[in-house]
Design a protein around this motif. Sequence first.
Motif, mmCIF file in Angstrom:
data_model
loop_
_atom_site.group_PDB
_atom_site.id
_atom_site.type_symbol
_atom_site.label_atom_id
_atom_site.label_comp_id
_atom_site.label_asym_id
_atom_site.label_seq_id
_atom_site.Cartn_x
_atom_site.Cartn_y
_atom_site.Cartn_z
ATOM 1 N N GLY A 68 0.801 -1.227 0.000
ATOM 2 C CA GLY A 68 0.000 0.000 0.000
ATOM 3 C C GLY A 68 0.831 1.273 0.000
ATOM 4 N N SER A 69 2.162 1.147 -0.079
ATOM 5 C CA SER A 69 2.998 2.350 -0.018
ATOM 6 C C SER A 69 3.088 3.085 -1.358
ATOM 7 N N GLY A 70 2.563 2.473 -2.430
ATOM 8 C CA GLY A 70 2.527 3.180 -3.717
ATOM 9 C C GLY A 70 3.445 2.619 -4.784
ATOM 10 N N LYS A 71 4.045 1.459 -4.537
ATOM 11 C CA LYS A 71 5.017 0.907 -5.480
ATOM 12 C C LYS A 71 4.383 0.574 -6.836
ATOM 13 N N SER A 72 3.250 -0.117 -6.805
ATOM 14 C CA SER A 72 2.618 -0.505 -8.071
ATOM 15 C C SER A 72 2.085 0.716 -8.808
ATOM 16 N N THR A 73 1.589 1.691 -8.040
ATOM 17 C CA THR A 73 1.108 2.930 -8.656
ATOM 18 C C THR A 73 2.241 3.575 -9.451
ATOM 19 N N LEU A 74 3.417 3.628 -8.849
ATOM 20 C CA LEU A 74 4.581 4.202 -9.527
ATOM 21 C C LEU A 74 4.944 3.390 -10.769
ATOM 22 N N MET A 75 4.949 2.064 -10.640
ATOM 23 C CA MET A 75 5.316 1.212 -11.777
ATOM 24 C C MET A 75 4.327 1.381 -12.934
ATOM 25 N N ASN A 76 3.028 1.474 -12.605
ATOM 26 C CA ASN A 76 2.021 1.647 -13.658
ATOM 27 C C ASN A 76 2.202 2.972 -14.397
ATOM 28 N N ILE A 77 2.621 3.994 -13.657
ATOM 29 C CA ILE A 77 2.873 5.291 -14.292
ATOM 30 C C ILE A 77 4.100 5.193 -15.200
ATOM 31 N N LEU A 78 5.171 4.586 -14.680
ATOM 32 C CA LEU A 78 6.394 4.462 -15.482
ATOM 33 C C LEU A 78 6.168 3.574 -16.708
ATOM 34 N N ALA A 79 5.240 2.623 -16.572
ATOM 35 C CA ALA A 79 4.933 1.729 -17.687
ATOM 36 C C ALA A 79 4.042 2.405 -18.737
ATOM 37 N N GLY A 80 3.560 3.603 -18.431
ATOM 38 C CA GLY A 80 2.694 4.306 -19.372
ATOM 39 C C GLY A 80 1.265 3.798 -19.355
ATOM 40 N N LEU A 81 0.889 3.088 -18.295
ATOM 41 C CA LEU A 81 -0.463 2.531 -18.187
ATOM 42 C C LEU A 81 -1.382 3.452 -17.387
ATOM 43 N N ASP A 82 -0.794 4.357 -16.631
ATOM 44 C CA ASP A 82 -1.573 5.253 -15.774
ATOM 45 C C ASP A 82 -0.917 6.628 -15.859
ATOM 46 N N THR A 83 -1.684 7.679 -15.610
ATOM 47 C CA THR A 83 -1.083 9.016 -15.661
ATOM 48 C C THR A 83 -1.133 9.665 -14.285
ATOM 49 N N PRO A 84 -0.061 10.389 -13.928
ATOM 50 C CA PRO A 84 -0.007 11.038 -12.624
ATOM 51 C C PRO A 84 -1.008 12.181 -12.523
ATOM 52 N N THR A 85 -1.387 12.513 -11.294
ATOM 53 C CA THR A 85 -2.279 13.643 -11.048
ATOM 54 C C THR A 85 -1.495 14.953 -11.142
ATOM 55 N N ALA A 86 -0.278 14.967 -10.628
ATOM 56 C CA ALA A 86 0.547 16.170 -10.659
ATOM 57 C C ALA A 86 2.010 15.778 -10.532
#
Length: 321
Positions: A68-86
């Motif tokens: 829950g610390s945000g690791k997968s969220t970061l990986m999904n962003i770096l993978a181009g699958l998700d976009t950051p809020t800011a």
Amino acid sequence: MTTNPTLNDLTHRAAQDRDRPAYGHDALITCDRLVRIFTTDGVEVQALQGLDLLVREGELMALVGASGSGKSTLMNILAGLDTPTAGAARVAGRDLLTMAAKDRLAYRREVVGFVWQQTSRNLLPYLTAAQNAALPMQLAGRTRTPRSRRAHTGRVLELLDLLEIADCRDRRPHQMSGGQQQRAAIAVALANNPAILLADEPTGELDSHTAEQVFAAFRTANDQLGTTIVIVTHDQAVAGEVRRTVAIRDGRTSTEVLRRSEVDAATGHETVVAREYAMLDRAGRLQLPADYTRALGMRDRVALQLEADHIGVWPDDSERG
Ligand SMILES: Nc1ncnc2c1ncn2[C@@H]1O[C@H](COP(=O)(O)OP(=O)(O)O)[C@@H](O)[C@H]1O
Ligand SMILES: [Mg+2]
């Protein structure tokens, strides 16, 4: 005797700071105060809360952190699958916040490769290891002519050989062990020769011996192909084998462990020396390890003293008589 810097020294240093190159200008991956907020049913979750991270070209590094610390969220962003809020995220010269949909697709096919924890998410069940590894090349349109098809068949076999699963070329995933499946997944991820390989808990479903073999495959890719690799892992053994491990806490990078080999001059023995560093963000914020602050009863406020070569941090003594 130590002399404290004068105001003049500090002003001079501030001027030098202004001339410094931009944050992460020479890094392959730059995350600058990255924020990702998820909103579900009106409830906000701040998965990333201003995360800073730099990864240099050619690195093999690990990311660790509680669930829950945000690791997968970061990986999904770096993978181009998700976009950051800011915040900002740049990978291999591309801006992940402003990238157009067409460029995003090319980015996912050609710049990054990824390996996920669930072996089933990495491979198509009805294709063999060789066919799975050839697929990304076909999708990128690199196998249109008979000649390019031959070249790519050669590349697939080379990759399987490099990752020590040449014997699995004609096997479907269910005919391979978990470790072989993950190594085939690495072959798929490397098929288009990406600059970066991202892996989210790739050994999470494997026993420690098999995990070791899969990790060896990542190391080979890093050594032989020069691929920059970021692995999220819970596995202390894996985290202990890379030169750099960055810990994520509550959506931010908190501490980082660097390991380097040292040769004992007297005995000639080589030992790995690990040293823990705290992250200093650009606003000057520093997260002190909880066990340090607890040991000295530090909370809310600490006293600081600037010395010539270090900064002293003391428990708050202002209440004392
Ligand atoms: N798609 C999503 N929608 C809502 N919340 C999410 C989503 N993805 C992740 N989160 C939340 O964001 C936080 C970080 O999750 P995650 O990045 O998966 O952590 P980790 O991989 O370190 O376990 C968690 O609180 C999680 O519940
Ligand atoms: Mg995760």
